[in-house]
Design a protein around this motif. Structure first.
Motif, PDB file in Angstrom:
ATOM      1  N   TYR A 106       6.593 -46.161 -46.019  1.00  0.00           N
ATOM      2  CA  TYR A 106       5.743 -45.021 -46.772  1.00  0.00           C
ATOM      3  C   TYR A 106       4.914 -46.307 -46.990  1.00  0.00           C
ATOM      4  CZ  TYR A 106       7.333 -46.011 -50.963  1.00  0.00           C
ATOM      5  OH  TYR A 106       8.477 -46.309 -52.429  1.00  0.00           O
ATOM      6  N   PRO A 107       3.242 -45.770 -47.426  1.00  0.00           N
ATOM      7  CA  PRO A 107       2.800 -46.446 -47.941  1.00  0.00           C
ATOM      8  C   PRO A 107       2.744 -46.754 -49.297  1.00  0.00           C
ATOM      9  CG  PRO A 107       1.424 -44.319 -47.319  1.00  0.00           C
ATOM     10  CD  PRO A 107       2.602 -44.600 -46.922  1.00  0.00           C
ATOM     11  N   SER A 108       1.967 -48.178 -49.700  1.00  0.00           N
ATOM     12  CA  SER A 108       1.851 -48.567 -51.158  1.00  0.00           C
ATOM     13  C   SER A 108       1.383 -47.915 -52.165  1.00  0.00           C
ATOM     14  CB  SER A 108       1.885 -49.533 -51.248  1.00  0.00           C
ATOM     15  OG  SER A 108       1.481 -50.240 -52.678  1.00  0.00           O
ATOM     16  N   VAL A 109       1.221 -47.310 -52.646  1.00  0.00           N
ATOM     17  CA  VAL A 109       0.282 -45.941 -53.835  1.00  0.00           C
ATOM     18  C   VAL A 109      -0.403 -47.017 -54.300  1.00  0.00           C
ATOM     19  CG1 VAL A 109      -0.243 -45.004 -55.536  1.00  0.00           C
ATOM     20  CG2 VAL A 109       2.039 -44.375 -54.124  1.00  0.00           C
ATOM     21  N   THR A 110      -0.291 -48.677 -54.543  1.00  0.00           N
ATOM     22  CA  THR A 110      -1.371 -49.887 -54.755  1.00  0.00           C
ATOM     23  C   THR A 110      -3.024 -50.006 -53.802  1.00  0.00           C
ATOM     24  OG1 THR A 110       0.141 -50.193 -56.371  1.00  0.00           O
ATOM     25  CG2 THR A 110      -1.226 -52.485 -56.436  1.00  0.00           C
ATOM     26  N   TYR A 111      -1.485 -49.939 -52.961  1.00  0.00           N
ATOM     27  CA  TYR A 111      -2.662 -50.614 -51.487  1.00  0.00           C
ATOM     28  C   TYR A 111      -3.461 -49.586 -51.644  1.00  0.00           C
ATOM     29  CZ  TYR A 111      -3.937 -52.098 -46.761  1.00  0.00           C
ATOM     30  OH  TYR A 111      -4.449 -52.557 -45.572  1.00  0.00           O
ATOM     31  N   LEU A 112      -2.826 -48.182 -51.555  1.00  0.00           N
ATOM     32  CA  LEU A 112      -4.216 -47.101 -51.273  1.00  0.00           C
ATOM     33  C   LEU A 112      -5.007 -47.181 -52.095  1.00  0.00           C
ATOM     34  CD1 LEU A 112      -1.982 -44.302 -50.178  1.00  0.00           C
ATOM     35  CD2 LEU A 112      -3.344 -45.128 -48.125  1.00  0.00           C
ATOM     36  N   ALA A 113      -5.082 -47.351 -53.208  1.00  0.00           N
ATOM     37  CA  ALA A 113      -6.266 -46.836 -54.281  1.00  0.00           C
ATOM     38  C   ALA A 113      -6.894 -48.438 -54.092  1.00  0.00           C
ATOM     39  CB  ALA A 113      -5.153 -47.491 -55.890  1.00  0.00           C
ATOM     40  N   THR A 114      -5.514 -49.761 -54.026  1.00  0.00           N
ATOM     41  CA  THR A 114      -7.302 -50.509 -53.604  1.00  0.00           C
ATOM     42  C   THR A 114      -8.624 -50.463 -52.660  1.00  0.00           C
ATOM     43  OG1 THR A 114      -5.333 -51.663 -54.561  1.00  0.00           O
ATOM     44  CG2 THR A 114      -7.083 -53.075 -53.725  1.00  0.00           C
ATOM     45  N   ARG A 115      -7.402 -50.565 -51.500  1.00  0.00           N
ATOM     46  CA  ARG A 115      -8.006 -50.499 -50.194  1.00  0.00           C
ATOM     47  C   ARG A 115      -9.106 -49.398 -50.261  1.00  0.00           C
ATOM     48  NH1 ARG A 115      -5.667 -48.993 -44.167  1.00  0.00           N
ATOM     49  NH2 ARG A 115      -7.604 -49.773 -43.033  1.00  0.00           N
ATOM     50  N   TYR A 116      -8.727 -48.064 -50.786  1.00  0.00           N
ATOM     51  CA  TYR A 116      -9.929 -46.623 -51.227  1.00  0.00           C
ATOM     52  C   TYR A 116     -10.671 -46.685 -52.138  1.00  0.00           C
ATOM     53  CZ  TYR A 116      -7.707 -45.871 -46.135  1.00  0.00           C
ATOM     54  OH  TYR A 116      -7.595 -45.647 -45.170  1.00  0.00           O
ATOM     55  N   GLY A 117     -10.124 -47.023 -52.921  1.00  0.00           N
ATOM     56  CA  GLY A 117     -11.061 -47.620 -54.103  1.00  0.00           C
ATOM     57  C   GLY A 117     -10.917 -45.840 -55.251  1.00  0.00           C
ATOM     58  N   VAL A 118      -9.698 -45.671 -54.768  1.00  0.00           N
ATOM     59  CA  VAL A 118      -9.294 -44.668 -55.702  1.00  0.00           C
ATOM     60  C   VAL A 118      -9.181 -45.071 -56.877  1.00  0.00           C
ATOM     61  CG1 VAL A 118      -7.736 -42.917 -56.477  1.00  0.00           C
ATOM     62  CG2 VAL A 118      -7.318 -43.876 -53.802  1.00  0.00           C
ATOM     63  N   PRO A 119     -10.593 -43.921 -57.313  1.00  0.00           N
ATOM     64  CA  PRO A 119     -10.691 -44.096 -59.658  1.00  0.00           C
ATOM     65  C   PRO A 119      -8.989 -44.083 -60.115  1.00  0.00           C
ATOM     66  CG  PRO A 119     -11.362 -42.147 -58.632  1.00  0.00           C
ATOM     67  CD  PRO A 119     -10.347 -42.593 -57.238  1.00  0.00           C
ATOM     68  N   GLN A 120      -8.954 -44.628 -61.098  1.00  0.00           N
ATOM     69  CA  GLN A 120      -7.310 -44.513 -62.097  1.00  0.00           C
ATOM     70  C   GLN A 120      -7.011 -43.437 -62.295  1.00  0.00           C
ATOM     71  OE1 GLN A 120      -6.126 -47.527 -62.031  1.00  0.00           O
ATOM     72  NE2 GLN A 120      -4.480 -46.600 -62.880  1.00  0.00           N
ATOM     73  N   GLU A 121      -7.669 -42.325 -62.798  1.00  0.00           N
ATOM     74  CA  GLU A 121      -7.351 -41.334 -63.034  1.00  0.00           C
ATOM     75  C   GLU A 121      -6.449 -40.185 -62.193  1.00  0.00           C
ATOM     76  OE1 GLU A 121     -11.584 -40.502 -62.347  1.00  0.00           O
ATOM     77  OE2 GLU A 121     -10.783 -42.632 -62.871  1.00  0.00           O
ATOM     78  N   LEU A 122      -7.007 -41.137 -60.836  1.00  0.00           N
ATOM     79  CA  LEU A 122      -6.416 -39.800 -60.354  1.00  0.00           C
ATOM     80  C   LEU A 122      -5.260 -41.085 -59.041  1.00  0.00           C
ATOM     81  CD1 LEU A 122      -9.880 -38.832 -58.538  1.00  0.00           C
ATOM     82  CD2 LEU A 122      -8.485 -37.601 -59.649  1.00  0.00           C
ATOM     83  N   ILE A 123      -4.839 -41.377 -59.274  1.00  0.00           N
ATOM     84  CA  ILE A 123      -4.047 -42.562 -58.472  1.00  0.00           C
ATOM     85  C   ILE A 123      -2.449 -41.632 -58.491  1.00  0.00           C
ATOM     86  CG2 ILE A 123      -2.241 -44.491 -58.836  1.00  0.00           C
ATOM     87  CD1 ILE A 123      -4.974 -45.975 -59.346  1.00  0.00           C
ATOM     88  N   THR A 124      -2.185 -41.017 -60.070  1.00  0.00           N
ATOM     89  CA  THR A 124      -1.287 -40.374 -60.435  1.00  0.00           C
ATOM     90  C   THR A 124      -1.129 -38.979 -59.416  1.00  0.00           C
ATOM     91  OG1 THR A 124      -2.485 -38.867 -61.777  1.00  0.00           O
ATOM     92  CG2 THR A 124      -0.952 -40.826 -62.711  1.00  0.00           C
ATOM     93  N   ASN A 125      -2.184 -38.889 -58.927  1.00  0.00           N
ATOM     94  CA  ASN A 125      -1.755 -37.487 -57.873  1.00  0.00           C
ATOM     95  C   ASN A 125      -0.915 -37.773 -56.451  1.00  0.00           C
ATOM     96  OD1 ASN A 125      -3.775 -37.056 -58.917  1.00  0.00           O
ATOM     97  ND2 ASN A 125      -5.105 -35.429 -57.614  1.00  0.00           N
ATOM     98  N   ILE A 126      -0.995 -39.351 -56.125  1.00  0.00           N
ATOM     99  CA  ILE A 126      -0.146 -39.908 -55.331  1.00  0.00           C
ATOM    100  C   ILE A 126       1.388 -40.554 -55.988  1.00  0.00           C
ATOM    101  CG2 ILE A 126      -1.641 -39.322 -53.119  1.00  0.00           C
ATOM    102  CD1 ILE A 126      -2.387 -42.464 -53.626  1.00  0.00           C
ATOM    103  N   ALA A 127       1.338 -41.062 -56.856  1.00  0.00           N
ATOM    104  CA  ALA A 127       1.964 -41.866 -57.114  1.00  0.00           C
ATOM    105  C   ALA A 127       3.270 -41.250 -56.899  1.00  0.00           C
ATOM    106  CB  ALA A 127       1.475 -42.187 -58.563  1.00  0.00           C
ATOM    107  N   GLY A 128       3.796 -40.457 -57.507  1.00  0.00           N
ATOM    108  CA  GLY A 128       4.967 -39.780 -57.165  1.00  0.00           C
ATOM    109  C   GLY A 128       6.313 -40.355 -56.268  1.00  0.00           C
ATOM    110  N   ILE A 129       5.124 -40.776 -54.655  1.00  0.00           N
ATOM    111  CA  ILE A 129       5.884 -41.003 -53.755  1.00  0.00           C
ATOM    112  C   ILE A 129       7.128 -41.729 -54.188  1.00  0.00           C
ATOM    113  CG2 ILE A 129       4.339 -42.832 -52.885  1.00  0.00           C
ATOM    114  CD1 ILE A 129       4.989 -41.334 -49.778  1.00  0.00           C
ATOM    115  N   ASP A 130       7.005 -42.977 -54.915  1.00  0.00           N
ATOM    116  CA  ASP A 130       7.759 -43.808 -55.398  1.00  0.00           C
ATOM    117  C   ASP A 130       9.059 -43.274 -55.638  1.00  0.00           C
ATOM    118  OD1 ASP A 130       6.490 -45.990 -54.450  1.00  0.00           O
ATOM    119  OD2 ASP A 130       5.380 -45.793 -56.215  1.00  0.00           O
ATOM    120  N   LYS A 131       8.805 -42.342 -56.190  1.00  0.00           N
ATOM    121  CA  LYS A 131      10.381 -41.677 -57.044  1.00  0.00           C
ATOM    122  C   LYS A 131      11.056 -40.735 -55.913  1.00  0.00           C
ATOM    123  CE  LYS A 131       9.212 -42.107 -61.892  1.00  0.00           C
ATOM    124  NZ  LYS A 131       8.500 -41.532 -62.709  1.00  0.00           N
TER     125      LYS A 131
END
Length: 139
Positions: A106-131
């Motif tokens: 699956y895609p790394s959340v960190t990679y997606l956040a960096t690649r698309y410039g996701v604001p820090q406060e919205l990263i949690t919206n997809i961070a649950g994929i790891d767990k």
């Protein structure tokens, strides 16, 4: 030594996390779909690449992509960073390599956040994929 510990980790690809599953492919898929449902997420589709290949006379390893997410969480990400719509809804690949080893990628959340410039406060919206994936591949 179990088959799982003997499994050779597939080549890494930037931005993709791959974890070994101790379960056969069908059980891994069932666990993933159940987990998605149990977390109140929507499964949009299940693409069975190996079946599709078979329909045109080709053969390939088992490979299934499950596409899922939460429209409310995904929408705010796409409003903040429209190009992330290329990656959403989230996708998980369940596949089988040599010697019948099953993997979940699956895609790394960190990679997606960096690649698309996701604001820090919205990263949690997809961070649950790891767990979520951890819950699928661990007993």
């Amino acid at each position: 030594m179990s088959d799982l510990t003997k499994a050779k980790t597939p080549a890494t690809v930037e931005g993709v996390i791959t974890k070994a599953s101790p379960y056969e492919i069908e059980e891994t898929l069932e666990r993933l779909e159940d987990t998605i449902r149990d977390h109140g997420l929507r499964q949009f589709t299940h693409i069975n690449h190996s079946w599709e290949a078979q329909q045109v006379g080709l053969k390939m390893q088992e490979a299934h992509v499950i596409i899922f997410g939460d429209p409310k969480a995904g929408t705010s990400l796409m409003v903040a960073s429209p190009l992330i719509a290329l990656e959403l809804p989230l996708k998980v690949l369940v596949w089988q390599s040599d010697h019948n080893h099953v993997w979940v990628s699956y895609p790394s959340v960190t990679y997606l956040a960096t690649r698309y410039g996701v604001p820090q406060e919205l990263i949690t919206n997809i961070a649950g994929i790891d767990k979520l994936v951890d819950g699928v591949v661990h007993a």
